[in-house]
Structure formats: C-alpha cells, structure tokens
Design a protein around this motif. Structure first.
Motif, PDB file in Angstrom:
ATOM      1  N   THR A  92       0.888  -1.080   0.109  1.00 40.47           N
ATOM      2  CA  THR A  92      -0.030   0.131   0.026  1.00 40.47           C
ATOM      3  C   THR A  92       0.788   1.209   0.067  1.00 40.47           C
ATOM      4  OG1 THR A  92      -0.018  -0.039   2.413  1.00 40.47           O
ATOM      5  CG2 THR A  92      -1.947  -0.973   1.112  1.00 40.47           C
ATOM      6  N   GLN A  93       2.064   1.013  -0.189  1.00 40.58           N
ATOM      7  CA  GLN A  93       2.922   2.182  -0.300  1.00 40.58           C
ATOM      8  C   GLN A  93       3.009   2.978  -1.475  1.00 40.58           C
ATOM      9  OE1 GLN A  93       5.153   3.610   2.247  1.00 40.58           O
ATOM     10  NE2 GLN A  93       5.140   5.196   0.803  1.00 40.58           N
ATOM     11  N   GLY A  94       2.785   4.272  -1.577  1.00 43.05           N
ATOM     12  CA  GLY A  94       2.600   5.202  -2.680  1.00 43.05           C
ATOM     13  C   GLY A  94       3.947   5.578  -3.024  1.00 43.05           C
ATOM     14  N   VAL A  95       4.373   5.472  -4.245  1.00 39.50           N
ATOM     15  CA  VAL A  95       5.601   5.785  -4.566  1.00 39.50           C
ATOM     16  C   VAL A  95       5.351   7.128  -5.724  1.00 39.50           C
ATOM     17  CG1 VAL A  95       6.557   3.735  -4.367  1.00 39.50           C
ATOM     18  CG2 VAL A  95       5.613   4.169  -6.589  1.00 39.50           C
ATOM     19  N   ALA A  96       6.131   8.313  -5.563  1.00 39.60           N
ATOM     20  CA  ALA A  96       6.217   9.515  -6.379  1.00 39.60           C
ATOM     21  C   ALA A  96       6.548   9.410  -7.664  1.00 39.60           C
ATOM     22  CB  ALA A  96       6.162  10.639  -5.508  1.00 39.60           C
ATOM     23  N   VAL A  97       6.219   9.789  -8.557  1.00 38.89           N
ATOM     24  CA  VAL A  97       6.759   9.959  -9.883  1.00 38.89           C
ATOM     25  C   VAL A  97       6.507  11.252 -10.715  1.00 38.89           C
ATOM     26  CG1 VAL A  97       7.311   8.875 -12.482  1.00 38.89           C
ATOM     27  CG2 VAL A  97       6.754   7.413 -10.280  1.00 38.89           C
ATOM     28  N   PRO A  98       6.867  12.435 -10.123  1.00 37.78           N
ATOM     29  CA  PRO A  98       6.467  13.757 -10.360  1.00 37.78           C
ATOM     30  C   PRO A  98       6.916  14.124 -11.675  1.00 37.78           C
ATOM     31  CG  PRO A  98       7.995  13.814  -8.562  1.00 37.78           C
ATOM     32  CD  PRO A  98       7.781  12.583  -8.915  1.00 37.78           C
ATOM     33  N   GLY A  99       7.601  13.558 -12.260  1.00 32.81           N
ATOM     34  CA  GLY A  99       8.173  13.890 -13.572  1.00 32.81           C
ATOM     35  C   GLY A  99       7.053  13.294 -14.840  1.00 32.81           C
ATOM     36  N   ARG A 100       6.236  12.528 -14.160  1.00 33.24           N
ATOM     37  CA  ARG A 100       5.139  12.133 -15.134  1.00 33.24           C
ATOM     38  C   ARG A 100       3.872  12.260 -14.502  1.00 33.24           C
ATOM     39  NH1 ARG A 100       6.400   9.393 -19.777  1.00 33.24           N
ATOM     40  NH2 ARG A 100       4.374   8.542 -19.684  1.00 33.24           N
ATOM     41  N   GLN A 101       3.790  13.377 -13.446  1.00 32.13           N
ATOM     42  CA  GLN A 101       2.690  13.690 -12.767  1.00 32.13           C
ATOM     43  C   GLN A 101       2.065  12.423 -12.142  1.00 32.13           C
ATOM     44  OE1 GLN A 101       0.122  16.058 -15.254  1.00 32.13           O
ATOM     45  NE2 GLN A 101       1.170  17.801 -14.396  1.00 32.13           N
ATOM     46  N   GLY A 102       2.712  11.649 -11.473  1.00 32.73           N
ATOM     47  CA  GLY A 102       2.077  10.500 -10.909  1.00 32.73           C
ATOM     48  C   GLY A 102       2.498  10.113  -9.411  1.00 32.73           C
ATOM     49  N   ILE A 103       1.578   9.566  -8.810  1.00 33.09           N
ATOM     50  CA  ILE A 103       1.810   8.848  -7.410  1.00 33.09           C
ATOM     51  C   ILE A 103       1.024   7.558  -7.809  1.00 33.09           C
ATOM     52  CG2 ILE A 103       1.304   8.670  -4.945  1.00 33.09           C
ATOM     53  CD1 ILE A 103       1.391  11.830  -5.143  1.00 33.09           C
ATOM     54  N   TYR A 104       1.814   6.384  -7.616  1.00 33.71           N
ATOM     55  CA  TYR A 104       1.393   5.146  -8.049  1.00 33.71           C
ATOM     56  C   TYR A 104       1.413   4.385  -6.736  1.00 33.71           C
ATOM     57  CZ  TYR A 104       3.110   6.311 -12.779  1.00 33.71           C
ATOM     58  OH  TYR A 104       3.601   7.030 -13.968  1.00 33.71           O
ATOM     59  N   GLN A 142      11.403   5.908 -15.972  1.00 34.76           N
ATOM     60  CA  GLN A 142      11.783   7.260 -15.794  1.00 34.76           C
ATOM     61  C   GLN A 142      12.280   7.588 -14.486  1.00 34.76           C
ATOM     62  OE1 GLN A 142       8.996  10.864 -15.799  1.00 34.76           O
ATOM     63  NE2 GLN A 142      10.339  11.249 -17.746  1.00 34.76           N
ATOM     64  N   ALA A 143      11.839   7.036 -13.270  1.00 31.24           N
ATOM     65  CA  ALA A 143      12.256   7.153 -12.228  1.00 31.24           C
ATOM     66  C   ALA A 143      13.422   6.409 -11.735  1.00 31.24           C
ATOM     67  CB  ALA A 143      11.192   6.826 -10.928  1.00 31.24           C
ATOM     68  N   GLY A 144      13.557   5.466 -12.365  1.00 28.81           N
ATOM     69  CA  GLY A 144      14.753   4.467 -12.424  1.00 28.81           C
ATOM     70  C   GLY A 144      14.698   3.380 -11.555  1.00 28.81           C
ATOM     71  N   VAL A 145      13.592   2.880 -11.589  1.00 29.60           N
ATOM     72  CA  VAL A 145      13.216   1.619 -10.771  1.00 29.60           C
ATOM     73  C   VAL A 145      13.922   0.555 -11.589  1.00 29.60           C
ATOM     74  CG1 VAL A 145      11.412  -0.119  -9.893  1.00 29.60           C
ATOM     75  CG2 VAL A 145      10.988   2.309 -10.036  1.00 29.60           C
ATOM     76  N   PRO A 146      14.846  -0.319 -10.953  1.00 30.16           N
ATOM     77  CA  PRO A 146      15.777  -1.269 -11.810  1.00 30.16           C
ATOM     78  C   PRO A 146      14.804  -2.575 -12.280  1.00 30.16           C
ATOM     79  CG  PRO A 146      16.644  -0.951  -9.580  1.00 30.16           C
ATOM     80  CD  PRO A 146      15.327  -0.325  -9.658  1.00 30.16           C
ATOM     81  N   LEU A 147      14.028  -2.889 -11.787  1.00 33.53           N
ATOM     82  CA  LEU A 147      13.076  -4.025 -12.211  1.00 33.53           C
ATOM     83  C   LEU A 147      11.560  -3.888 -12.214  1.00 33.53           C
ATOM     84  CD1 LEU A 147      15.050  -7.153 -10.491  1.00 33.53           C
ATOM     85  CD2 LEU A 147      15.182  -6.490 -13.016  1.00 33.53           C
TER      86      LEU A 147
END
Length: 196
Positions: free
Chosen positions: A75-87, A136-141
């Motif tokens: 349930t952890q939100g992860v921010a990707v502001p460069g793509r206007q996202g919180i997933y 874009q956020a650099g998540v390896p996998l």
C-alpha cells in the motif's frame, strides 16, 4: 465497480501540488486505491481474491531472498512527479529506511522492484503509463503480471530502464518460470497463479 477518474483538466487551474493535496484530503471509498496517473486522480476498487493470491505468492517467495533491511509493501505510494504520478504498486520492494524518512509517498526510484498485477479496470495503465513512470524514476526491475492480456495471461519482466523505456528481460505465459536477476536471483513459478 470499475476504476473512476477525477480529471480536473488544465483549465481548472490545478497544478501538481493541488492534485497531491486533493488526493490526500478528499474522502475516497474505503478500501479503494487512489493514485495519480499522468495528472489524473484514479480510484480503483479493492482487488479480487485471485489478484491478492498472486500478490501473496510473489511476496512469500521474495521474503526468502531479500535482506532483513528491505521490506515488501502493498500500500506504499511511490512518487513519479516527472510524469505527474503517484502510484501504489501491488508490491514494492525497497529498503525499510526509505519509509522512516518519508511523510507519505516516497520517490519511486528507491524501489528495487515493483510488481503490478492487472485488473480488468487498470490493465492499460499497468501496461503503458506505469512502466514509463517506473522507468523514468529509475526502478531497476518491473514485473507485470497481466492476467487480462489479449492472448491469455502473461508475465513480463522489464529491466535496464533508459529514459521512460524498459528493456524486456523475459516474457512468457502463466506456467512459464520467470527468473528475477540479482539482487533477487530467484525463480517465480507462475504455474500457481490462478485467474477466475
């Protein structure tokens, strides 16, 4: 119930901070997942039992190979502001210390692995929008478990992010084993995945 979107639109004067505040302050239906995907607030119903069982199977396996200092979060939100996202990935594997310093959502790039398990209502986002954001956020996998793929259920492992694109490291159907590379070095038996 299908996924709903709240799109304030560019003419309404909502910026990134407004979207984040709106997501945090509004009352949303209990048990729903509230994300921001490409600048649009998306509210998804609770996951199905099959969806939860797949997440549990993967999570149990991952706990056998990750260090004690890492956690697996659903349930952890992860921010990707460069793509206007919180997933909110179905599973996010990351160092526990990242959560100690975060107020709510943490930068997506902190995750070592994210897993998305498609539902009928969100398959397109998990196939297109989210991989671009995670890359874009650099998540390896990025592991996509796509129970609703047009040709039948599939599993795709993405890696080596460059810009907003991943390279496909492995792709197969439910039943094919999927090997997660280091730092996991484990094989996922997708034959146990059930879709009703």
């Amino acid at each position: 119930m299908s996924a709903l979107t709240v799109d304030p639109g560019p003419t309404d004067g909502y910026g990134w901070e407004d979207l984040v505040r709106l997501r945090e302050e509004m009352e949303w239906p209990e048990g729903c997942k509230v994300e921001i995907i490409e600048g649009i607030i998306t509210v998804s119903p609770p996951a199905s039992s099959d969806h939860n069982n797949i997440a549990d199977d993967i999570q149990r396996l991952l706990y056998t190979v990750i260090p004690r200092s890492w956690g697996i979060f659903q349930t952890q939100g992860v921010a990707v502001p460069g793509r206007q996202g919180i997933y909110i990935p179905d599973l996010a594997v990351m160092p526990k210390e990242a959560l100690a310093t975060a107020r709510t959502d943490i930068p997506a790039g902190v995750a070592e692995l994210v897993v998305e398990i498609t539902s009928r209502t969100n398959a397109g986002q998990d196939r297109i929008s989210k991989p671009a954001g995670y890359a874009q956020a650099g998540v390896p996998l990025y592991l996509l478990v796509d129970a609703w793929a047009p040709g039948g259920p599939t599993v795709t492992l993405f890696g080596e992010p460059k810009g907003d694109v991943y390279r496909v490291l492995q792709a197969g159907k439910f039943g094919d084993p999927v090997r997660l590379p280091e730092p996991f070095d484990v094989v996922i038996d997708t034959g146990v995945f059930v879709v009703g």
